[in-house]
Design a protein around this motif. Structure first.
Motif, short mmCIF file in Angstrom:
data_model
loop_
_atom_site.label_atom_id
_atom_site.label_comp_id
_atom_site.label_asym_id
_atom_site.label_seq_id
_atom_site.Cartn_x
_atom_site.Cartn_y
_atom_site.Cartn_z
N ASP A 1 -6.66 70.86 14.16
CA ASP A 1 -5.23 70.92 14.11
C ASP A 1 -4.60 70.36 15.51
OD1 ASP A 1 -5.16 71.66 11.54
OD2 ASP A 1 -4.67 73.91 11.97
N ALA A 2 -5.18 70.79 16.46
CA ALA A 2 -4.87 70.41 17.79
C ALA A 2 -5.16 69.02 18.03
CB ALA A 2 -5.66 71.27 19.04
N ILE A 3 -6.39 68.59 17.71
CA ILE A 3 -6.48 67.27 17.56
C ILE A 3 -5.67 66.29 16.84
CG2 ILE A 3 -8.36 65.33 17.27
CD1 ILE A 3 -10.48 67.53 17.82
N GLU A 4 -5.11 66.78 15.72
CA GLU A 4 -4.21 65.92 14.86
C GLU A 4 -3.25 65.82 15.47
OE1 GLU A 4 -4.36 64.52 12.03
OE2 GLU A 4 -5.93 65.50 10.86
N ALA A 5 -2.51 66.85 16.24
CA ALA A 5 -1.37 66.73 16.99
C ALA A 5 -1.54 65.86 18.36
CB ALA A 5 -0.85 68.15 17.56
N THR A 6 -2.82 65.86 18.80
CA THR A 6 -2.94 64.89 20.01
C THR A 6 -2.91 63.57 19.41
OG1 THR A 6 -4.06 66.67 21.01
CG2 THR A 6 -4.36 64.59 21.72
N LEU A 7 -3.58 63.14 18.31
CA LEU A 7 -3.56 61.89 17.63
C LEU A 7 -2.15 61.58 17.39
CD1 LEU A 7 -6.55 62.03 15.52
CD2 LEU A 7 -6.49 60.92 17.63
N ALA A 8 -1.39 62.32 16.79
CA ALA A 8 0.02 61.97 16.61
C ALA A 8 0.93 61.46 17.75
CB ALA A 8 0.79 63.04 15.90
N LEU A 9 0.70 62.51 19.15
CA LEU A 9 1.30 62.08 19.90
C LEU A 9 0.89 60.61 20.71
CD1 LEU A 9 2.97 62.61 22.55
CD2 LEU A 9 1.35 63.98 23.43
N ARG A 10 -0.49 60.52 20.47
CA ARG A 10 -0.78 59.42 21.01
C ARG A 10 -0.47 58.07 20.15
NH1 ARG A 10 -7.41 59.76 20.76
NH2 ARG A 10 -7.20 57.74 21.29
N ALA B 1 -9.24 52.87 19.56
CA ALA B 1 -9.96 54.26 19.92
C ALA B 1 -9.07 55.11 18.92
CB ALA B 1 -9.43 54.52 21.39
N LEU B 2 -7.92 55.01 18.62
CA LEU B 2 -7.18 55.92 17.80
C LEU B 2 -7.86 56.13 16.36
CD1 LEU B 2 -3.15 55.50 18.55
CD2 LEU B 2 -4.56 57.60 18.02
N ASP B 3 -8.13 54.73 15.88
CA ASP B 3 -8.87 54.41 14.72
C ASP B 3 -10.08 55.13 14.78
OD1 ASP B 3 -6.87 52.98 13.81
OD2 ASP B 3 -7.72 51.14 14.16
N ALA B 4 -10.95 55.32 15.72
CA ALA B 4 -12.10 55.67 15.74
C ALA B 4 -12.17 57.35 15.88
CB ALA B 4 -12.89 55.41 16.78
N ASP B 5 -11.12 57.89 16.48
CA ASP B 5 -10.87 59.23 16.70
C ASP B 5 -10.52 59.85 15.33
OD1 ASP B 5 -12.01 59.24 19.18
OD2 ASP B 5 -10.04 59.35 20.22
N GLU C 1 -10.79 58.71 12.54
CA GLU C 1 -12.00 58.37 11.39
C GLU C 1 -13.09 59.67 11.59
OE1 GLU C 1 -14.11 54.83 11.75
OE2 GLU C 1 -12.41 53.85 10.88
N ALA C 2 -13.25 60.20 13.05
CA ALA C 2 -13.75 61.29 13.28
C ALA C 2 -13.54 62.75 12.83
CB ALA C 2 -14.13 61.41 14.75
N VAL C 3 -11.95 62.82 12.91
CA VAL C 3 -11.21 63.99 12.51
C VAL C 3 -11.38 63.92 10.63
CG1 VAL C 3 -9.26 65.13 12.36
CG2 VAL C 3 -9.95 64.06 14.59
N GLU C 4 -11.24 62.86 10.34
CA GLU C 4 -11.19 63.04 8.87
C GLU C 4 -12.64 63.29 8.27
OE1 GLU C 4 -9.86 59.14 7.72
OE2 GLU C 4 -7.58 59.31 8.16
N ALA C 5 -13.76 62.75 8.97
CA ALA C 5 -15.07 63.05 8.56
C ALA C 5 -15.11 64.66 8.59
CB ALA C 5 -15.95 62.21 9.35
N ALA C 6 -14.67 65.13 9.67
CA ALA C 6 -14.78 66.47 9.83
C ALA C 6 -14.32 67.32 8.96
CB ALA C 6 -14.26 66.86 11.16
N HIS C 7 -12.92 67.05 8.55
CA HIS C 7 -12.12 67.62 7.41
C HIS C 7 -12.95 67.46 6.12
CE1 HIS C 7 -8.62 69.10 9.42
NE2 HIS C 7 -8.21 67.68 9.87
N GLU C 8 -13.26 66.20 5.84
CA GLU C 8 -14.16 66.02 4.63
C GLU C 8 -15.34 66.97 4.61
OE1 GLU C 8 -14.63 61.92 4.38
OE2 GLU C 8 -12.39 61.31 4.07
N SER C 9 -16.09 66.92 5.53
CA SER C 9 -17.15 67.80 5.61
C SER C 9 -17.06 69.24 5.31
CB SER C 9 -18.08 67.81 6.98
OG SER C 9 -19.14 68.41 7.04
#
Length: 481
Positions: free
Chosen positions: A124-133, A451-455, A457-465
């Motif tokens: 969740d914190a990473i998602e908020a950070t990505l939205a800010l970025r 970089a945003l796209d890569a990060d 994707e990493a978060v989405e992969a974690a959620h999917e896992s």
């Protein structure tokens, strides 16, 4: 002491205060769902390994479903959520309900529950950070050529652009994202099966439980598994770093709001209770303050962990809330900052006017002279001399006569100097990698987007896992209950 005084003393200190002091049941509401999931995975494994028979496993898993539906508030009194859930299961099943605790301890159980919940909070914190970025990149692209004053020591320094300023924070937040992803990776390891600290004689399958719970693996050493809270301070340190970055952004926007360079949307500001003309950047002031909360949490956590003997100690019960407080505060601050950035209005005319105030193009003139053979330190002295009387060609020409012994046009033609004095030309000339010139900004924007796209994707992969693990666990539970 009289008999009456002794009775009063005993009544004062018997039972209640100590039990209340020990209990974490109320605070454990946060890990209630995690505990139910951990219990389910453990019972499924016990049944698969033949440690608990299928009928008993079915009864326990059914009881856990009842506990889940009834919720944390319906739990019986207990020292913590783990004991309370077990008591509720025993009340439903009878003594066989206690078999759910076979081959484990509360030590490995609580460590697993904390990791299970914290990894979701980190995402969740990473998602908020990505939205800010994303907000910063979008506004940086929009204002890639919007002139702005740049400051050092809060003094006018050099012209820049709004886009370049905003991207500077996006790059810092990208590193915050990387640290949070690293913390997530090391948080996502299962301690379950370590028991108290020395493992268990039962033939447990720790890897199977880790898979059912969506962990990437197990912590190999049983004592380390129940003792380790470095994942907590790594996470809180990353969150404190994020809060510090957000605090800096908030401070700059507060200052720019004061100067009239930016206006916050009404949703991110408030009016004065007495002064009708005021529009206060309240949300950003609170976001700025969150860094103090996160830093205090990190200090409290590290102080609690310092010098603890190995294996489980009750001090750890006081350690975990620091992580919950930090992740909530930092996530909220990043959310608010993202909204403020996305909806703010930049005053381009005020920014352009301020971009040249305070002779901000002085460095550009010195650089121009250095590129035409004047030693930079000599050029620096000459421009500094000119700055004492003005920021125009005539002042520079007089300074050249004084410092260099020749008129300015002996070194560089007037048109080039006039261009160097122009804030827009000054920005355009700074086309080295990382600079604010349009070409350099285009490269930075492209890199930030990648970089945003890569990060993401990493978060989405974690959620999917994690979602796949939840589905697998539920499917396995359905085989029994």
């Amino acid at each position: 002491m009289s008999d009456g005084e002794d009775v009063v003393r005993r009544e004062r200190f018997s039972g209640g205060p100590a039990r209340e002091f020990l209990s974490s049941l109320a605070a454990d509401e946060r890990i209630f769902e995690a505990d139910v999931a951990v219990d389910r995975a453990h019972v499924v494994m016990l049944a698969e390994q033949g440690i608990v028979d299928d009928e008993t496993a079915s009864e326990i898993l059914t009881a856990l479903s009842v506990v889940e539906v009834n919720g944390h508030e319906a739990l019986p009194d207990g020292e913590d959520v783990h004991a309370a859930i077990e008591t509720a299961v025993v009340e439903e099943v009878g003594p066989d309900g206690g078999r759910m605790h076979t081959a484990r301890s509360r030590n490995d159980e609580v460590a697993t529950c904390i990791r299970y919940r914290l990894r979701e909070d980190l995402l969740d914190a990473i998602e908020a950070t990505l939205a800010l970025r994303e907000a910063l990149v979008a506004r940086a692209e929009e204002h890639a050529e919007t002139l702005a004053p740049g400051y050092t020591h809060l003094q006018p320094a050099q012209p820049t652009t709004v886009g370049h300023f905003l991207l500077s924070y996006e790059r810092a937040l990208a590193r915050d994202t990387a640290r949070l992803l690293d913390a997530y990776e090391r948080t996502n390891r299962s301690p379950l099966g370590a028991a108290a600290f020395a493992g268990t004689p039962f033939d447990v399958d720790r890897e199977r439980v880790a898979d059912l719970l969506g962990f990437d693996g197990v912590l190999a050493n049983a004592t380390d598994a129940v003792s380790a809270r470095d994942f907590l301070f790594e996470s809180v340190a990353a969150l404190a770093g994020l809060a510090t970055t957000v605090s800096g952004l908030a401070e700059d926007l507060v200052v720019y709001s004061n100067r009239g360079f930016v206006e916050l949307d009404d949703d991110y500001a408030s009016t004065s209770s007495i002064m009708p003309q005021k529009k206060n950047p309240d949300t950003l002031e609170l976001a700025r303050a969150v860094a103090g909360d996160a830093h205090a949490g990190l200090s409290g956590l590290l102080t609690t962990l310092k010098g603890l003997p190995r294996a489980y100690n009750r001090d750890l019960q006081r350690a975990t809330p620091h992580a919950w407080d930090a992740v909530d505060a930092a996530t909220d601050a990043a959310d608010v900052a993202g909204g403020a950035v996305a909806t703010a209005t930049w005053n381009e005319s005020e920014l352009a006017a301020a971009a040249g105030e305070g002779f901000t193009t002085a460095t550009g003139v010195a650089d121009l002279l250095a590129s035409h053979g004047v030693p930079f330190r000599t050029a620096h002295e000459m421009v500094a001399t000119a700055a004492e009387s003005g920021a125009d060609y005539d002042a520079l020409d007089a300074a050249a006569e004084s410092v260099l012994g020749d008129p300015l046009d002996a070194y560089v033609d007037r048109a080039a100097v006039e261009a160097a004095l122009d804030p827009a030309e000054s920005v355009a000339s700074r086309d080295s990698a990382g600079g604010p010139a349009p070409e350099a900004m285009a490269d930075q924007l492209a890199a930030a987007a990648d970089a945003l796209d890569a990060d993401r994707e990493a978060v989405e992969a974690a959620h999917e896992s994690l979602a796949a693990a939840r589905e697998t666990l539920q499917s396995e539970v359905n085989e029994y209950a």
